[in-house]
Design a protein around this motif. Structure first.
Motif, PDB file in Angstrom:
ATOM      1  N   PHE A  60      -3.802  16.337   1.006  1.00 52.28           N
ATOM      2  CA  PHE A  60      -4.861  15.398   0.619  1.00 52.28           C
ATOM      3  C   PHE A  60      -5.333  14.671   1.868  1.00 52.28           C
ATOM      4  O   PHE A  60      -4.546  14.029   2.552  1.00 52.28           O
ATOM      5  CB  PHE A  60      -4.332  14.397  -0.413  1.00 52.28           C
ATOM      6  CG  PHE A  60      -5.312  13.327  -0.804  1.00 52.28           C
ATOM      7  CD1 PHE A  60      -6.558  13.642  -1.333  1.00 52.28           C
ATOM      8  CD2 PHE A  60      -4.984  11.988  -0.646  1.00 52.28           C
ATOM      9  CE1 PHE A  60      -7.459  12.645  -1.699  1.00 52.28           C
ATOM     10  CE2 PHE A  60      -5.878  10.983  -1.013  1.00 52.28           C
ATOM     11  CZ  PHE A  60      -7.116  11.302  -1.536  1.00 52.28           C
TER      12      PHE A  60
ATOM     13  N   ILE B  59       0.600  10.568  -9.133  1.00 54.96           N
ATOM     14  CA  ILE B  59       0.655  10.511  -7.666  1.00 54.96           C
ATOM     15  C   ILE B  59       1.879   9.708  -7.235  1.00 54.96           C
ATOM     16  O   ILE B  59       2.043   8.546  -7.616  1.00 54.96           O
ATOM     17  CB  ILE B  59      -0.626   9.880  -7.087  1.00 54.96           C
ATOM     18  CG1 ILE B  59      -1.874  10.569  -7.651  1.00 54.96           C
ATOM     19  CG2 ILE B  59      -0.594   9.946  -5.561  1.00 54.96           C
ATOM     20  CD1 ILE B  59      -1.946  12.055  -7.419  1.00 54.96           C
TER      21      ILE B  59
ATOM     22  N   ARG C 236      -8.700   4.965  -2.492  1.00 49.19           N
ATOM     23  CA  ARG C 236      -8.213   6.285  -2.875  1.00 49.19           C
ATOM     24  C   ARG C 236      -7.780   6.358  -4.337  1.00 49.19           C
ATOM     25  O   ARG C 236      -7.640   7.458  -4.875  1.00 49.19           O
ATOM     26  CB  ARG C 236      -7.079   6.706  -1.935  1.00 49.19           C
ATOM     27  CG  ARG C 236      -7.630   7.072  -0.557  1.00 49.19           C
ATOM     28  CD  ARG C 236      -6.605   7.088   0.529  1.00 49.19           C
ATOM     29  NE  ARG C 236      -7.203   7.549   1.786  1.00 49.19           N
ATOM     30  CZ  ARG C 236      -7.915   6.774   2.600  1.00 49.19           C
ATOM     31  NH1 ARG C 236      -8.105   5.494   2.305  1.00 49.19           N
ATOM     32  NH2 ARG C 236      -8.440   7.258   3.708  1.00 49.19           N
TER      33      ARG C 236
ATOM     34  N   LEU D  31      -8.645   9.642  -6.478  1.00 46.76           N
ATOM     35  CA  LEU D  31      -7.605  10.471  -7.076  1.00 46.76           C
ATOM     36  C   LEU D  31      -7.759  10.536  -8.593  1.00 46.76           C
ATOM     37  O   LEU D  31      -7.517  11.579  -9.210  1.00 46.76           O
ATOM     38  CB  LEU D  31      -6.227   9.948  -6.679  1.00 46.76           C
ATOM     39  CG  LEU D  31      -5.866  10.198  -5.211  1.00 46.76           C
ATOM     40  CD1 LEU D  31      -4.725   9.304  -4.771  1.00 46.76           C
ATOM     41  CD2 LEU D  31      -5.517  11.667  -4.981  1.00 46.76           C
TER      42      LEU D  31
END
Length: 279
Positions: A68, A185, A202, A206
């Motif tokens: 990522f 995550i 982020r 995500l």
């Protein structure tokens, strides 16, 4: 009721067997576990009957390596179909990346250290009780590394580059969903060094990639990081999980202890919607 949904066994890089994990959970009063080994579910043949016999609830899972934004990120896959071919292929791909790193490092170091070599390394069998992985354990027996940072310093110093790369985080999330699982995550605060200016932008990115939640409660997360993650998950009705990243002491540092029981979060503070809990 306490949960720990990020634990490793000796089937990946911990010193603990499934039996030792369940014993430790009983001692700590942990009621809900997930052994999320790196890119494997091999522990579950032992783990499911052990948890049942000890009246401990269990979520099936694994921790999958991804790429990522040019960095290695980990996704906790929960409650997915273990026999799913795409998941199995992803895990094999990730293991090949790590194996390439080990092999390339040994090759380069053998020029400088006469006590190591490829034939010697290939014949080496890792001691599961030591934790870690083959390359690490091999170099430790040669007194060339003593902890995880020292291993990866060598990787950096010798400019080791694997032949292949980890799959993208978006692809892994999609594959987990195709296997009827949930994608959380892992330890984003640790990845981003608890820098909220790095973390916050982020989270939405995500989420838009399909992430189902975040590991909000984690060993190295600051209170501020935890609060931001919990708030984001609550506002977006996402999964909220907790994990200590226990490796049986293998990955402990002088200032960080990754141990079961280090963070104890009541089940009521989590959001585990639509995740099957065994037991």
């Amino acid at each position: 009721m306490y949960a720990d949904l990020h634990i490793h066994s000796h089937y990946s890089d911990s010193t603990r067997s499934p039996e030792e994990i369940v014993k430790k959970a009983r001692e700590l009063g942990s009621d809900l576990l997930c052994v999320s080994d790196h890119n494997t579910t091999a522990a579950y043949n032992e783990l499911i009957p052990l948890c049942k016999a000890n009246h401990i609830k269990l979520i099936r899972g694994a921790e999958i390596s991804t790429s990522f934004e040019g960095k290695e990120f980990h996704v906790l896959a929960y409650d997915f179909e273990f026999e799913n071919k795409e998941i199995i292929d992803i895990c094999k791909q990730c293991e090949s990346v790590y194996a390439d790193i080990d092999l390339e490092l040994i090759k380069k170091m053998s020029v400088d250290y006469k006590e190591i070599g490829i034939e010697d390394y290939n014949a080496f069998n890792r001691n599961l009780k030591n934790g870690g992985w083959k390359g690490f354990d091999y170099l430790k027996t040669k007194n060339l590394v003593n902890n995880v940072p020292s291993f990866f310093k060598l990787v950096s110093d010798y400019h080791v580059q694997p032949k292949s790369s980890f799959p993208s985080i978006e692809y892994v999330i999609s594959t987990i969903h195709n296997a009827n699982g949930k994608a959380v995550i892992a330890h984003i605060g640790e990845n981003m060094k608890n820098n909220l200016l790095e973390i916050e932008p982020r989270l939405k990115k995500l989420k838009n990639m399909g992430a189902d939640g975040f590991e909000c409660y984690y060993t190295t997360h600051t209170g501020e990081t935890t609060n931001v993650l919990v708030d984001f998950c609550q506002k977006n009705n996402m999964l909220i999980t907790v994990g200590n990243d226990d490796h049986g002491g293998f990955n402990n540092r002088s200032n960080i202890i990754y141990e079961m029981g280090a963070i104890k979060v009541d089940f009521s503070m989590l959001n585990l919607k639509d995740i099957e809990i065994l037991g």
